[in-house]
Design an enzyme around this catalytic site. Structure first.
Site, PDB file in Angstrom:
ATOM      1  N   ALA A 189     -16.830 -18.978   1.596  1.00 35.82           N
ATOM      2  CA  ALA A 189     -17.540 -17.928   1.617  1.00 35.82           C
ATOM      3  C   ALA A 189     -17.872 -16.961   3.177  1.00 35.82           C
ATOM      4  O   ALA A 189     -18.717 -16.271   3.529  1.00 35.82           O
ATOM      5  CB  ALA A 189     -19.392 -18.911   2.080  1.00 35.82           C
ATOM      6  N   GLY A 190     -16.012 -16.331   2.584  1.00 38.84           N
ATOM      7  CA  GLY A 190     -15.513 -15.907   3.980  1.00 38.84           C
ATOM      8  C   GLY A 190     -15.802 -14.415   3.603  1.00 38.84           C
ATOM      9  O   GLY A 190     -16.738 -14.060   2.211  1.00 38.84           O
TER      10      GLY A 190
ATOM     11  N   LYS B  66      -9.878  -6.461  10.140  1.00 43.69           N
ATOM     12  CA  LYS B  66     -11.239  -5.633   9.330  1.00 43.69           C
ATOM     13  C   LYS B  66     -12.206  -5.881  10.301  1.00 43.69           C
ATOM     14  O   LYS B  66     -13.055  -5.508  10.331  1.00 43.69           O
ATOM     15  CB  LYS B  66     -10.626  -6.706   8.168  1.00 43.69           C
TER      16      LYS B  66
ATOM     17  N   MET C 273      -7.855 -13.936  -6.454  1.00 43.56           N
ATOM     18  CA  MET C 273      -7.695 -12.797  -5.152  1.00 43.56           C
ATOM     19  C   MET C 273      -6.364 -13.159  -5.284  1.00 43.56           C
ATOM     20  O   MET C 273      -5.591 -12.030  -4.217  1.00 43.56           O
ATOM     21  CB  MET C 273      -8.387 -13.432  -4.141  1.00 43.56           C
TER      22      MET C 273
ATOM     23  N   THR D 299      -5.717  -4.029   7.634  1.00 39.15           N
ATOM     24  CA  THR D 299      -5.407  -5.232   6.778  1.00 39.15           C
ATOM     25  C   THR D 299      -5.732  -6.421   8.097  1.00 39.15           C
ATOM     26  O   THR D 299      -5.383  -6.231   9.033  1.00 39.15           O
ATOM     27  CB  THR D 299      -4.227  -5.268   5.839  1.00 39.15           C
TER      28      THR D 299
ATOM     29  N   SER E 136       0.592  -1.557  -0.205  1.00 36.54           N
ATOM     30  CA  SER E 136      -0.165  -0.102   0.077  1.00 36.54           C
ATOM     31  C   SER E 136       0.741   1.310   0.187  1.00 36.54           C
ATOM     32  O   SER E 136       0.316   1.828  -1.236  1.00 36.54           O
ATOM     33  CB  SER E 136      -1.264  -0.126   1.497  1.00 36.54           C
TER      34      SER E 136
ATOM     35  N   ASN F 208     -18.770 -23.801  -2.067  1.00 36.65           N
ATOM     36  CA  ASN F 208     -17.740 -24.070  -0.389  1.00 36.65           C
ATOM     37  C   ASN F 208     -17.761 -24.858  -0.143  1.00 36.65           C
ATOM     38  O   ASN F 208     -18.205 -26.034  -0.375  1.00 36.65           O
ATOM     39  CB  ASN F 208     -18.346 -22.569   0.655  1.00 36.65           C
TER      40      ASN F 208
ATOM     41  N   GLY G  87      -4.495 -11.914  -8.562  1.00 42.75           N
ATOM     42  CA  GLY G  87      -5.174 -10.509  -7.446  1.00 42.75           C
ATOM     43  C   GLY G  87      -4.169  -9.678  -7.384  1.00 42.75           C
ATOM     44  O   GLY G  87      -4.213  -8.242  -6.814  1.00 42.75           O
TER      45      GLY G  87
ATOM     46  N   THR H 100     -17.438 -25.903   3.540  1.00 41.63           N
ATOM     47  CA  THR H 100     -18.739 -26.565   3.339  1.00 41.63           C
ATOM     48  C   THR H 100     -20.514 -25.569   3.330  1.00 41.63           C
ATOM     49  O   THR H 100     -20.362 -24.544   3.438  1.00 41.63           O
ATOM     50  CB  THR H 100     -18.789 -25.901   5.103  1.00 41.63           C
TER      51      THR H 100
END
Length: 274
Positions: free
Chosen positions: A129-130, A66, A218, A62, A17, A152, A242, A154
């Protein structure tokens, strides 16, 4: 006076960054400095308050802060609230904090602007799915793909996520399930799972992608991720990691803070070659 910005995380030495925000500032002629703060694991709120009170204008957040940033913000943007995690603070003069999440915007911008892929009418597969996937959904809806399937390990987590976001999907067909429920091929496959961090590939069924697909991870590493390698081995015509997402989400932060959008192409090229 020079405006001050920073990113906070733990660890923080890996962050790109400062390099990209400094490049944006130079390109746009902005009088600002951007640093990195190693946050104590039990001292996030205190560090934000100290930076704000010392005149800081904005912060990026970060890992692992978060979720804590989500709770700390006085106000949340719609996409920040939907993501359930915050990667950006605007530190206001009245002492309040606005929280936002630009990660999903960065992914969509990278795909549509840098990679030239049209998402309208496309079949999109999201792996995981996070928080990363949560933050991508609203920006994806804006592009009006025909279908989004969330897969996912799960399955119940993917099903619940699809049910939660269903009312905001509009005309987009949104569903979730396990990897065995995937019915390809998809135009765009986005890996938002943690698999690339452990050099693994999600257990994708045959037919999930074709030579016309885009396989997008990503994650970003110096060498191609396991997901990107698997896609190339399967004959996928377009792959990406990503890095572009990282730059584009940072450019969105810069735009919101400074009121002008920088040109990301030379920054991506410079970081890719670094």
């Amino acid at each position: 006076m020079t405006d001050r910005y920073a990113i906070i995380g733990n660890p923080i030495s890996q962050t790109k960054s400062p390099a990209l925000q400094t490049a944006f500032a130079r390109q746009c002629g902005q009088d600002m400095v951007y640093g990195a703060i190693l946050g104590e694991l039990d001292g996030f709120a205190a560090a934000v308050r100290e930076f704000h009170e010392s005149g800081g204008k904005g912060m990026n957040i970060t890992m692992p802060f978060k979720l804590e940033a989500f709770a700390l913000a006085d106000e949340l943007t719609p996409r920040g609230r939907a993501a359930g995690a915050i990667n950006m603070f605007t530190l206001r003069a009245d002492g309040t904090v606005l929280g936002d999440n630009t990660d999903g915007f960065g992914i969509v911008r990278d795909i549509t602007h840098n990679l030239g892929r049209r998402l309208e009418g496309a079949r999109v597969l999201l792996l995981g799915a996070g928080g990363a996937v949560r933050g991508t959904l609203l920006p994806l809806f804006d592009e009006q793909p025909a279908e989004i399937f969330i897969a996912n390990r799960t399955a119940t987590k993917a099903v619940e996520l699809a049910a939660e976001f269903g009312p905001r999907a509009g005309a987009v067909q949104l569903a979730g399930g396990g990897f065995a429920d995937i019915a390809g091929p998809f135009d765009v496959i986005i890996n938002g799972s943690a698999s690339s961090m452990t050099n693994e590939v999600p257990p994708l069924p045959a037919g999930v992608w074709s030579e016309r697909s885009l396989a997008y991870d990503m994650a970003y590493k110096k060498e191609p991720t396991a997901f990107v390698q698997a896609a190339r081995a399967a004959g996928v015509g377009q792959t990406a990691d990503g890095l572009g997402m990282v730059v584009e989400q940072g450019a969105e932060c810069f735009t919101l803070w400074r009121g002008m959008r920088p040109d990301t192409a030379p920054v991506i090229a410079a970081l890719r070659g670094a």
